[in-house]
Every structure is written in C-alpha cells, then in structure tokens.
Design a protein around this motif. Structure first.
Motif, PDB file in Angstrom:
ATOM      1  N   PRO A   6       7.089  -9.760 -16.698  1.00 49.88           N
ATOM      2  CA  PRO A   6       7.954  -8.594 -16.508  1.00 49.88           C
ATOM      3  C   PRO A   6       7.345  -7.343 -17.154  1.00 49.88           C
ATOM      4  CG  PRO A   6       8.815  -9.961 -18.246  1.00 49.88           C
ATOM      5  CD  PRO A   6       7.627 -10.689 -17.673  1.00 49.88           C
ATOM      6  N   LEU A   7       6.216  -6.894 -16.613  1.00 55.57           N
ATOM      7  CA  LEU A   7       5.518  -5.731 -17.142  1.00 55.57           C
ATOM      8  C   LEU A   7       5.454  -4.647 -16.076  1.00 55.57           C
ATOM      9  CD1 LEU A   7       2.447  -7.599 -18.663  1.00 55.57           C
ATOM     10  CD2 LEU A   7       4.484  -6.839 -19.889  1.00 55.57           C
ATOM     11  N   CYS A   8       5.326  -3.418 -16.530  1.00 55.48           N
ATOM     12  CA  CYS A   8       5.169  -2.305 -15.601  1.00 55.48           C
ATOM     13  C   CYS A   8       4.092  -1.380 -16.166  1.00 55.48           C
ATOM     14  CB  CYS A   8       6.494  -1.552 -15.457  1.00 55.48           C
ATOM     15  SG  CYS A   8       6.444  -0.307 -14.166  1.00 55.48           S
ATOM     16  N   PRO A   9       3.090  -1.021 -15.359  1.00 56.59           N
ATOM     17  CA  PRO A   9       2.026  -0.158 -15.868  1.00 56.59           C
ATOM     18  C   PRO A   9       2.522   1.271 -16.096  1.00 56.59           C
ATOM     19  CG  PRO A   9       1.777  -0.490 -13.520  1.00 56.59           C
ATOM     20  CD  PRO A   9       2.893  -1.393 -13.959  1.00 56.59           C
ATOM     21  N   ASP A  10       1.868   1.990 -17.004  1.00 53.61           N
ATOM     22  CA  ASP A  10       2.196   3.394 -17.236  1.00 53.61           C
ATOM     23  C   ASP A  10       1.732   4.271 -16.089  1.00 53.61           C
ATOM     24  OD1 ASP A  10       3.311   2.855 -19.715  1.00 53.61           O
ATOM     25  OD2 ASP A  10       1.454   3.217 -20.795  1.00 53.61           O
ATOM     26  N   PHE A  11       0.654   3.847 -15.405  1.00 51.61           N
ATOM     27  CA  PHE A  11       0.047   4.635 -14.328  1.00 51.61           C
ATOM     28  C   PHE A  11      -0.195   3.751 -13.118  1.00 51.61           C
ATOM     29  CE2 PHE A  11      -4.087   5.782 -12.339  1.00 51.61           C
ATOM     30  CZ  PHE A  11      -3.677   6.942 -11.696  1.00 51.61           C
ATOM     31  N   VAL A  12       0.129   4.297 -11.927  1.00 54.29           N
ATOM     32  CA  VAL A  12      -0.053   3.567 -10.672  1.00 54.29           C
ATOM     33  C   VAL A  12      -0.756   4.488  -9.676  1.00 54.29           C
ATOM     34  CG1 VAL A  12       1.113   2.410  -8.766  1.00 54.29           C
ATOM     35  CG2 VAL A  12       2.064   2.263 -11.053  1.00 54.29           C
ATOM     36  N   LEU A  13      -1.727   3.919  -8.944  1.00 56.30           N
ATOM     37  CA  LEU A  13      -2.427   4.655  -7.903  1.00 56.30           C
ATOM     38  C   LEU A  13      -2.383   3.852  -6.616  1.00 56.30           C
ATOM     39  CD1 LEU A  13      -4.419   6.804  -6.782  1.00 56.30           C
ATOM     40  CD2 LEU A  13      -6.251   5.413  -7.720  1.00 56.30           C
ATOM     41  N   GLU A  14      -1.921   4.492  -5.548  1.00 57.29           N
ATOM     42  CA  GLU A  14      -1.901   3.869  -4.221  1.00 57.29           C
ATOM     43  C   GLU A  14      -2.734   4.737  -3.290  1.00 57.29           C
ATOM     44  OE1 GLU A  14      -0.563   1.145  -2.776  1.00 57.29           O
ATOM     45  OE2 GLU A  14       0.579   0.386  -4.471  1.00 57.29           O
ATOM     46  N   LEU A  15      -3.655   4.131  -2.583  1.00 54.32           N
ATOM     47  CA  LEU A  15      -4.453   4.810  -1.573  1.00 54.32           C
ATOM     48  C   LEU A  15      -3.998   4.285  -0.219  1.00 54.32           C
ATOM     49  CD1 LEU A  15      -6.801   6.715  -0.890  1.00 54.32           C
ATOM     50  CD2 LEU A  15      -8.330   4.760  -1.144  1.00 54.32           C
ATOM     51  N   LYS A  16      -3.381   5.157   0.577  1.00 54.68           N
ATOM     52  CA  LYS A  16      -2.819   4.743   1.861  1.00 54.68           C
ATOM     53  C   LYS A  16      -3.933   4.431   2.854  1.00 54.68           C
ATOM     54  CE  LYS A  16       0.146   6.326   5.622  1.00 54.68           C
ATOM     55  NZ  LYS A  16      -0.848   6.054   6.666  1.00 54.68           N
ATOM     56  N   SER A  17      -3.828   3.277   3.476  1.00 58.54           N
ATOM     57  CA  SER A  17      -4.757   2.910   4.543  1.00 58.54           C
ATOM     58  C   SER A  17      -4.121   3.277   5.885  1.00 58.54           C
ATOM     59  CB  SER A  17      -5.080   1.419   4.487  1.00 58.54           C
ATOM     60  OG  SER A  17      -3.978   0.665   4.927  1.00 58.54           O
ATOM     61  N   PRO A  18      -4.903   3.316   6.956  1.00 58.14           N
ATOM     62  CA  PRO A  18      -4.344   3.674   8.268  1.00 58.14           C
ATOM     63  C   PRO A  18      -3.227   2.745   8.737  1.00 58.14           C
ATOM     64  CG  PRO A  18      -6.734   3.824   8.332  1.00 58.14           C
ATOM     65  CD  PRO A  18      -6.366   3.197   7.011  1.00 58.14           C
ATOM     66  N   THR A  19      -3.194   1.522   8.251  1.00 58.83           N
ATOM     67  CA  THR A  19      -2.166   0.577   8.688  1.00 58.83           C
ATOM     68  C   THR A  19      -0.916   0.593   7.805  1.00 58.83           C
ATOM     69  OG1 THR A  19      -3.215  -1.202   7.437  1.00 58.83           O
ATOM     70  CG2 THR A  19      -3.847  -0.966   9.758  1.00 58.83           C
ATOM     71  N   ASP A  20      -0.953   1.300   6.680  1.00 59.07           N
ATOM     72  CA  ASP A  20       0.203   1.381   5.785  1.00 59.07           C
ATOM     73  C   ASP A  20       1.239   2.356   6.321  1.00 59.07           C
ATOM     74  OD1 ASP A  20      -0.739  -0.361   3.777  1.00 59.07           O
ATOM     75  OD2 ASP A  20      -1.835   1.247   2.770  1.00 59.07           O
ATOM     76  N   GLU A  21       2.495   2.058   6.049  1.00 60.98           N
ATOM     77  CA  GLU A  21       3.594   2.969   6.375  1.00 60.98           C
ATOM     78  C   GLU A  21       3.837   3.856   5.159  1.00 60.98           C
ATOM     79  OE1 GLU A  21       5.359   3.463   9.163  1.00 60.98           O
ATOM     80  OE2 GLU A  21       4.119   1.987  10.217  1.00 60.98           O
ATOM     81  N   LEU A  22       3.825   5.166   5.352  1.00 64.12           N
ATOM     82  CA  LEU A  22       4.014   6.097   4.245  1.00 64.12           C
ATOM     83  C   LEU A  22       5.336   5.844   3.528  1.00 64.12           C
ATOM     84  CD1 LEU A  22       2.988   8.506   2.613  1.00 64.12           C
ATOM     85  CD2 LEU A  22       4.084   9.994   4.309  1.00 64.12           C
ATOM     86  N   ALA A  23       6.403   5.659   4.261  1.00 63.12           N
ATOM     87  CA  ALA A  23       7.727   5.455   3.647  1.00 63.12           C
ATOM     88  C   ALA A  23       7.754   4.218   2.756  1.00 63.12           C
ATOM     89  CB  ALA A  23       8.795   5.360   4.722  1.00 63.12           C
TER      90      ALA A  23
END
Length: 86
Positions: A6-23
């Motif tokens: 049950p941990l949560c990072p202080d920083f998160v980075l997501e790089l959207k790929s062409p197949t990912d849904e933005l929402a």
C-alpha cells in the motif's frame, strides 16, 4: 503475497502512447494524487500537451514545453522535452 504494497510514489510520469485513451490516463493521474502523490506529469506527444498534476491545485495544461521542472517535489530535476516534440 500476490498483492501490491500500500504505497504511493511522490512523483508519477505517464507518457501517452497512440493506443492509450487520454481520459483513462487522466483518471489514473488523478487517482495517484488522491492517494498521496504530490506531482504527476502526463505527456501526450500526439497533441503536444503536458498535463501537470499537483496536490491541491487544478491541472495545468502546457503546450509543447521545452522542459519540465520537478521543483519543489524533486529539487533540481529538469527534463528536456525537445526530443519528444521532434
């Protein structure tokens, strides 16, 4: 033993790929913030937008920034984004 800690990072980075849904990715970043993350970046190379998530602040939308700074969560951490936009 098959569960995640049950941990949560202080920083998160997501790089959207062409197949990912933005929402879907936006909801994922918001969930990280709701669970304790302090900073999140969602980079969408197709649209040239970066969504910056910070605790207690509205989402900031940047148009093709040349760099991003992690301050104050990650002091001195700067990412050069020029290669992503080429």
């Amino acid at each position: 033993r098959r569960r995640f800690a049950p941990l949560c990072p202080d920083f998160v980075l997501e790089l959207k790929s062409p197949t990912d849904e933005l929402a879907t990715l936006q909801a994922k970043l918001q969930e990280y913030l709701d669970n304790g993350s302090q900073l999140g970046w969602l980079i969408d190379p197709e649209s040239g937008k970066v969504y910056v998530y910070r605790t207690g602040q509205p989402v900031q939308v940047l148009e093709r920034p040349t760099s991003l700074s992690g301050d104050p969560v990650l002091p001195g951490f700067v990412v050069d984004l020029t290669l992503i936009w080429e």
